[in-house]
Design a protein around this motif. Structure first.
Motif, mmCIF file in Angstrom:
data_model
loop_
_atom_site.group_PDB
_atom_site.id
_atom_site.type_symbol
_atom_site.label_atom_id
_atom_site.label_comp_id
_atom_site.label_asym_id
_atom_site.label_seq_id
_atom_site.Cartn_x
_atom_site.Cartn_y
_atom_site.Cartn_z
ATOM 1 N N TYR A 41 0.811 -1.216 0.000
ATOM 2 C CA TYR A 41 0.000 0.000 0.000
ATOM 3 C C TYR A 41 0.849 1.273 0.000
ATOM 4 O O TYR A 41 0.320 2.363 -0.207
ATOM 5 N N GLU A 42 2.164 1.145 0.203
ATOM 6 C CA GLU A 42 3.050 2.313 0.151
ATOM 7 C C GLU A 42 3.841 2.393 -1.158
ATOM 8 O O GLU A 42 4.635 3.314 -1.347
ATOM 9 N N GLN A 43 3.630 1.442 -2.047
ATOM 10 C CA GLN A 43 4.466 1.362 -3.244
ATOM 11 C C GLN A 43 3.964 2.205 -4.411
ATOM 12 O O GLN A 43 4.672 2.334 -5.419
ATOM 13 N N GLY A 44 2.763 2.772 -4.325
ATOM 14 C CA GLY A 44 2.172 3.481 -5.456
ATOM 15 C C GLY A 44 3.091 4.478 -6.138
ATOM 16 O O GLY A 44 3.292 4.420 -7.358
ATOM 17 N N PRO A 45 3.699 5.426 -5.402
ATOM 18 C CA PRO A 45 4.589 6.390 -6.063
ATOM 19 C C PRO A 45 5.798 5.739 -6.727
ATOM 20 O O PRO A 45 6.252 6.187 -7.780
ATOM 21 N N TRP A 46 6.306 4.691 -6.109
ATOM 22 C CA TRP A 46 7.447 3.992 -6.691
ATOM 23 C C TRP A 46 7.058 3.282 -7.983
ATOM 24 O O TRP A 46 7.812 3.291 -8.957
ATOM 25 N N VAL A 47 5.872 2.671 -7.982
ATOM 26 C CA VAL A 47 5.388 1.982 -9.182
ATOM 27 C C VAL A 47 5.244 2.975 -10.329
ATOM 28 O O VAL A 47 5.664 2.709 -11.464
ATOM 29 N N ALA A 48 4.667 4.130 -10.054
ATOM 30 C CA ALA A 48 4.496 5.143 -11.098
ATOM 31 C C ALA A 48 5.844 5.596 -11.652
ATOM 32 O O ALA A 48 6.013 5.742 -12.871
ATOM 33 N N ARG A 49 6.798 5.804 -10.757
ATOM 34 C CA ARG A 49 8.129 6.236 -11.195
ATOM 35 C C ARG A 49 8.816 5.146 -12.021
ATOM 36 O O ARG A 49 9.502 5.428 -13.004
ATOM 37 N N TYR A 50 8.619 3.907 -11.609
ATOM 38 C CA TYR A 50 9.251 2.799 -12.327
ATOM 39 C C TYR A 50 8.665 2.658 -13.728
ATOM 40 O O TYR A 50 9.399 2.453 -14.703
ATOM 41 N N HIS A 51 7.357 2.776 -13.846
ATOM 42 C CA HIS A 51 6.719 2.756 -15.163
ATOM 43 C C HIS A 51 7.285 3.854 -16.052
ATOM 44 O O HIS A 51 7.609 3.632 -17.224
ATOM 45 N N ALA A 52 7.409 5.054 -15.496
ATOM 46 C CA ALA A 52 7.865 6.207 -16.277
ATOM 47 C C ALA A 52 9.304 6.053 -16.749
ATOM 48 O O ALA A 52 9.715 6.708 -17.726
ATOM 49 N N ASN A 53 10.082 5.196 -16.095
ATOM 50 C CA ASN A 53 11.485 5.020 -16.447
ATOM 51 C C ASN A 53 11.779 3.646 -17.037
ATOM 52 O O ASN A 53 12.933 3.212 -17.066
ATOM 53 N N SER A 54 10.742 2.975 -17.523
ATOM 54 C CA SER A 54 10.920 1.683 -18.188
ATOM 55 C C SER A 54 10.811 1.877 -19.699
ATOM 56 O O SER A 54 9.793 2.384 -20.186
ATOM 57 N N PRO A 55 11.830 1.495 -20.468
ATOM 58 C CA PRO A 55 11.795 1.721 -21.919
ATOM 59 C C PRO A 55 10.900 0.716 -22.641
ATOM 60 O O PRO A 55 10.627 -0.377 -22.141
#
Length: 342
Positions: free
Chosen positions: A61-75
């Motif tokens: 439940y605390e991973q949301g911001p990290w998931v969004a950032r990871y998506h944005a930096n995945s080619p």
């Protein structure tokens, strides 16, 4: 192809969660390996944009911001970052195997791209089954991802991380006469206190692959610095609680399990090199060839379906679907009959 092939395994820290900066670093390392005369250079699992350590650091439940950032930096597989890496391979006349978090529409996959020395894509594969917490972030591959390809350095294959603990997955690779295998690993300096995830266990797993396959195995790993561990901080700003230090164990195994490289310190960035001769595989297989003379097909056999499996089939895909088995064809035909009757 010359008798001697120079292979290189990367041991380095990604620029955590930064696709652009890690792509730049990838190109620098390809240039370095090319200047050293390497014919093949191998990068770790999810090298771009770094392994998602947050999966093990925070509750879901605390991973949301990290998931969004990871998506944005995945080619994407055909995006500008991978095109630049392919151009670096072409410029250096070198075969490259690079691990990356692949973004495909709204999904991510733990992918590896095998790139030839002219910048051509020899194979783009996805991890067949993400491991444990990884399944909350990444999708799955299919049987088409278990393929060994002809390349300028020989019969080349690659797997990610705990795919090296899947007996049938490994056997599928062995049976395709794999000569050089790239074992992509994340940082082995996280969760090292857990025995099954310890560097010792994962190194033994990779050595076993060389023993069973009689192939040359190029093991590439990420490292994590103290500064990198603070990219995934605790509440008070300290390093991620799963950090156990260093994590670099890049090496090359011969087909008889001999270690062919000098070890770097687990905290040190660098590239290790080995000059190999594929003829050594014959001697190793004379002792042990589980998919050849040491097999017992009358007792055990592997069924390998390499047909791509997609969630949507259209009429033009029917011919490919037939290759996946009569069950799919029957299902498709029944759906088409229902549509026509309606």
């Amino acid at each position: 192809m010359s008798d001697t092939i120079r292979v290189a395994a990367v041991q380095a820290e990604p620029v955590w969660l930064d696709m652009e900066a890690t792509t730049e670093k990838t190109i620098r390392l390809i240039d370095e390996a090319g200047a050293a005369g390497a014919d093949l250079v191998a990068f770790p699992e999810t090298w771009i944009p770094g392994y998602p350590v947050f999966l093990w650091s925070y509750p879901v439940y605390e991973q949301g911001p990290w998931v969004a950032r990871y998506h944005a930096n995945s080619p994407t597989a055909d995006g500008p970052e991978m095109r630049r890496i392919r151009e670096a391979a072409r410029r250096n006349n070198i075969t490259v195997v690079v691990g990356f978090s692949e973004k495909d529409a709204g999904s991510l996959y733990m992918s590896q791209m095998l790139i030839g020395p002219e910048g051509e894509v020899l194979k783009h594969r996805r991890k067949l089954k993400p491991t444990h917490a990884e399944r909350t972030l990444f999708g799955e591959g299919d049987g088409s991802d278990l393929v060994v390809v002809d390349s300028p350095v020989g019969r080349l294959g690659a797997l990610n991380c705990f795919e090296h603990l899947q007996p049938l997955t490994k056997y599928a690779m062995y049976a395709q006469n794999e000569q050089i295998h790239v074992a992509g690993w994340p940082c082995l300096g996280i969760l090292g206190m857990v025995p099954v995830l310890s560097p010792e266990a994962l190194i033994a797993t990779t050595l076993t692959y060389a023993l069973e396959s009689s192939a040359f195995v190029v093991m590439s790993t990420q490292i994590m610095s103290d500064e990198g561990a603070r990219v995934f901080p605790t509440a008070d700003g300290g390093p991620t609680p799963v950090y156990t230090g260093g994590g670099g164990f890049a090496r090359v195994y011969g087909p008889d399990t001999t270690v062919l490289t000098e070890a770097l310190d687990p905290t040190e960035e660098g590239i290790v090199y080995a000059d190999i001769d594929l003829a050594a595989i014959d001697s190793a297989k004379n002792t042990l060839d589980p998919a050849g003379h040491y097999a017992r097909a009358d007792a055990t056999q592997l069924v390998l379906n390499t047909t791509p499996r997609r969630p949507v089939l259209r009429p033009r895909d029917l011919e490919d679907a037939l290759g996946g088995g009569a069950q799919d064809a029957d299902r498709f035909g029944a759906l088409e009959e229902e549509r026509q009757e309606a």
